[in-house]
Design an enzyme around this catalytic site. Structure first.
Site, PDB file in Angstrom:
ATOM      1  N   GLU A 171      -3.257  -4.579  -3.147  1.00  0.00           N
ATOM      2  CA  GLU A 171      -3.735  -5.442  -4.227  1.00  0.00           C
ATOM      3  C   GLU A 171      -3.682  -4.716  -5.573  1.00  0.00           C
ATOM      4  O   GLU A 171      -3.376  -5.316  -6.605  1.00  0.00           O
ATOM      5  CB  GLU A 171      -5.173  -5.900  -3.943  1.00  0.00           C
ATOM      6  CG  GLU A 171      -5.321  -6.735  -2.679  1.00  0.00           C
ATOM      7  CD  GLU A 171      -5.717  -5.905  -1.470  1.00  0.00           C
ATOM      8  OE1 GLU A 171      -6.540  -6.361  -0.671  1.00  0.00           O
ATOM      9  OE2 GLU A 171      -5.197  -4.764  -1.330  1.00  0.00           O
ATOM     10  N   CYS A 187     -10.695  -3.459  -4.026  1.00  0.00           N
ATOM     11  CA  CYS A 187      -9.695  -4.322  -4.660  1.00  0.00           C
ATOM     12  C   CYS A 187     -10.334  -5.559  -5.282  1.00  0.00           C
ATOM     13  O   CYS A 187      -9.839  -6.080  -6.283  1.00  0.00           O
ATOM     14  CB  CYS A 187      -8.622  -4.715  -3.648  1.00  0.00           C
ATOM     15  SG  CYS A 187      -7.598  -3.303  -3.148  1.00  0.00           S
ATOM     16  N   HIS A 190      -3.769   0.796  -3.058  1.00  0.00           N
ATOM     17  CA  HIS A 190      -3.921  -0.381  -2.205  1.00  0.00           C
ATOM     18  C   HIS A 190      -2.895  -1.438  -2.607  1.00  0.00           C
ATOM     19  O   HIS A 190      -2.441  -1.472  -3.757  1.00  0.00           O
ATOM     20  CB  HIS A 190      -5.325  -0.954  -2.321  1.00  0.00           C
ATOM     21  CG  HIS A 190      -6.393  -0.058  -1.781  1.00  0.00           C
ATOM     22  ND1 HIS A 190      -7.639  -0.515  -1.406  1.00  0.00           N
ATOM     23  CD2 HIS A 190      -6.414   1.277  -1.541  1.00  0.00           C
ATOM     24  CE1 HIS A 190      -8.371   0.493  -0.971  1.00  0.00           C
ATOM     25  NE2 HIS A 190      -7.648   1.590  -1.050  1.00  0.00           N
ATOM     26  N   ASN A 214       0.839  -1.187   0.000  1.00  0.00           N
ATOM     27  CA  ASN A 214       0.000   0.000   0.000  1.00  0.00           C
ATOM     28  C   ASN A 214       0.880   1.246   0.000  1.00  0.00           C
ATOM     29  O   ASN A 214       1.949   1.281   0.613  1.00  0.00           O
ATOM     30  CB  ASN A 214      -0.956   0.008   1.189  1.00  0.00           C
ATOM     31  CG  ASN A 214      -0.239   0.071   2.525  1.00  0.00           C
ATOM     32  OD1 ASN A 214       0.596  -0.777   2.821  1.00  0.00           O
ATOM     33  ND2 ASN A 214      -0.567   1.067   3.341  1.00  0.00           N
ATOM     34  N   VAL A 215       0.452   2.245  -0.747  1.00  0.00           N
ATOM     35  CA  VAL A 215       1.209   3.493  -0.872  1.00  0.00           C
ATOM     36  C   VAL A 215       0.281   4.649  -0.514  1.00  0.00           C
ATOM     37  O   VAL A 215      -0.793   4.796  -1.101  1.00  0.00           O
ATOM     38  CB  VAL A 215       1.749   3.690  -2.304  1.00  0.00           C
ATOM     39  CG1 VAL A 215       2.568   4.974  -2.399  1.00  0.00           C
ATOM     40  CG2 VAL A 215       2.584   2.485  -2.737  1.00  0.00           C
ATOM     41  N   GLU A 216       0.691   5.454   0.455  1.00  0.00           N
ATOM     42  CA  GLU A 216      -0.087   6.615   0.870  1.00  0.00           C
ATOM     43  C   GLU A 216       0.714   7.883   0.598  1.00  0.00           C
ATOM     44  O   GLU A 216       1.945   7.876   0.670  1.00  0.00           O
ATOM     45  CB  GLU A 216      -0.442   6.506   2.357  1.00  0.00           C
ATOM     46  CG  GLU A 216      -1.295   5.283   2.678  1.00  0.00           C
ATOM     47  CD  GLU A 216      -1.505   5.087   4.174  1.00  0.00           C
ATOM     48  OE1 GLU A 216      -1.089   5.988   4.946  1.00  0.00           O
ATOM     49  OE2 GLU A 216      -2.068   4.054   4.573  1.00  0.00           O
ATOM     50  N   CYS A 232     -10.304  -6.017   0.120  1.00  0.00           N
ATOM     51  CA  CYS A 232     -11.384  -5.080   0.383  1.00  0.00           C
ATOM     52  C   CYS A 232     -12.311  -5.002  -0.834  1.00  0.00           C
ATOM     53  O   CYS A 232     -12.005  -5.531  -1.907  1.00  0.00           O
ATOM     54  CB  CYS A 232     -10.826  -3.693   0.719  1.00  0.00           C
ATOM     55  SG  CYS A 232     -10.042  -2.855  -0.696  1.00  0.00           S
TER      56      CYS A 232
END
Length: 346
Positions: free
Chosen positions: A73, A107, A71, A58-60, A104
């Protein structure tokens, strides 16, 4: 350094990590989670039909809303696409390395777009389970959430080879270059166009691609959408997947050039989102350019001749040219036969 930031494992490399089949996917989840730079560390590990194993994280983006994030996935799916993998067979997702849960909702939408979605197996394991078990993606989401009923009878789905037949619009071809470097701009423009031609946008017909420049390397990605108009992966995010996977830990602030190619009157435009994201994460002097494309026209075809056997079992005379050629295209059919060889004498 490269080994530290490894996102793709061959079967042999995975075996050296103790992963000899899909049941051992959890052994790679720690490596995936260690690559996460966000506060919440979600890792995804997938096995492709080629036998290779792929990681997703995951990349924020600090200071931006959650819908800009990637996300784990989604990262994994983009990683598969960037490496021309046609199918995903098994998937494991975890935010703690112990419990493995269903993807989720968002995804799952992406996973349902993959051409072999009905064959994908998801690892489910609680904190007390020893090995866990795999269940089909189909059992996670009913058929009505699939894309089969939306597309044509023979759909070209996500991860399948695509060519959107896009070409740059002439008026954009002479547009200004990045940092006064016309050669670099032209190169990035062509790389972004290549990405746009691979874009998966079967519903809203708005393919787009992005090319990023960082320290002599180019990273590219393309827009990926789902049947749900609110769930998609932008071309900048997809290009950032390439950047993270191949950039060996470089920071986003090293990105100094970016080009977006999209249709001029796209129903879903990417320019505003791309600009906002790049202004937040890229180098302060990052030069961002937008170029427009359109589907290549075939109506310049004004004449055609077909030569075939007169009594051919499978004749080739069809109506394809009526669909793609100029309205006044002159189409002729001539017939042929095999030449007799019995006149040859010794």
């Amino acid at each position: 350094m490269a080994q530290q930031y490894k996102f793709v494992f061959t079967a042999e490399q995975a075996a050296s990590e103790g992963v000899t089949d899909h049941k051992k996917l959890p052994k790679l989840i720690r490596k995936a989670r260690n690559l996460v730079k966000a506060p919440s560390k979600v890792g995804a590990v997938g096995r492709a039909s080629s036998g290779r194993f792929y990681l997703g994280v995951n990349v924020e983006f600090k200071g931006l809303l959650p819908h800009f994030s990637i996300h784990a996935e989604q990262f994994l799916i983009a990683n598969l696409a960037l490496n021309s993998e046609p199918k995903l067979t098994h998937l494991a997702v975890s935010d703690n390395g112990t419990v493995f849960q269903d993807p989720c909702y968002d995804c799952t939408r992406f996973l349902k777009e993959i051409n072999n979605a009905h064959q994908i197996e998801i690892l489910i394991k609680n904190a007390h389970g020893r090995d866990g078990s795999f269940k089909s993606l189909e059992s996670h989401m009913p058929d009505e959430f699939g894309s089969e009923s939306i597309l044509s009878a023979e759909p070209s789905l996500l991860l399948m080879e695509r060519d959107n037949c896009l070409a740059l619009i002439d008026e954009d071809s002479a547009a200004g270059g990045i940092s006064s470097n016309a050669d670099l701009c032209s190169f990035l423009k062509l790389e972004a166009l290549k990405a746009a031609n691979k874009s998966y946008a079967p519903y809203r017909k708005c393919p787009s691609g992005v090319a990023l420049f960082c320290e002599g390397e180019v990273y590219a990605g393309w827009y990926i959408e789902t049947v749900d108009r609110t769930i998609s992966l932008g071309p900048v995010q997809a290009a950032l997947v390439d950047f993270i996977a191949r950039g060996e830990g470089k920071g986003f602030d090293k990105i100094t050039g970016a080009v977006l190619v999209e249709k001029k009157d796209a129903k879903v435009g990417q320019e505003d989102t791309a600009r906002k994201l790049l202004e937040k994460i890229a180098a302060p002097n990052c030069d961002f350019k937008v170029f427009h494309c359109q589907e290549e026209r075939k109506d310049w075809i004004t004449g055609a001749v077909l030569v075939e056997k007169k009594d051919a079992k499978e004749g080739q005379e069809g109506k394809l040219l009526e669909k793609i050629a100029a309205p006044n295209c002159d189409f002729k059919v001539s017939h042929c036969d095999e030449e007799l060889k019995d006149w040859i004498k010794l």
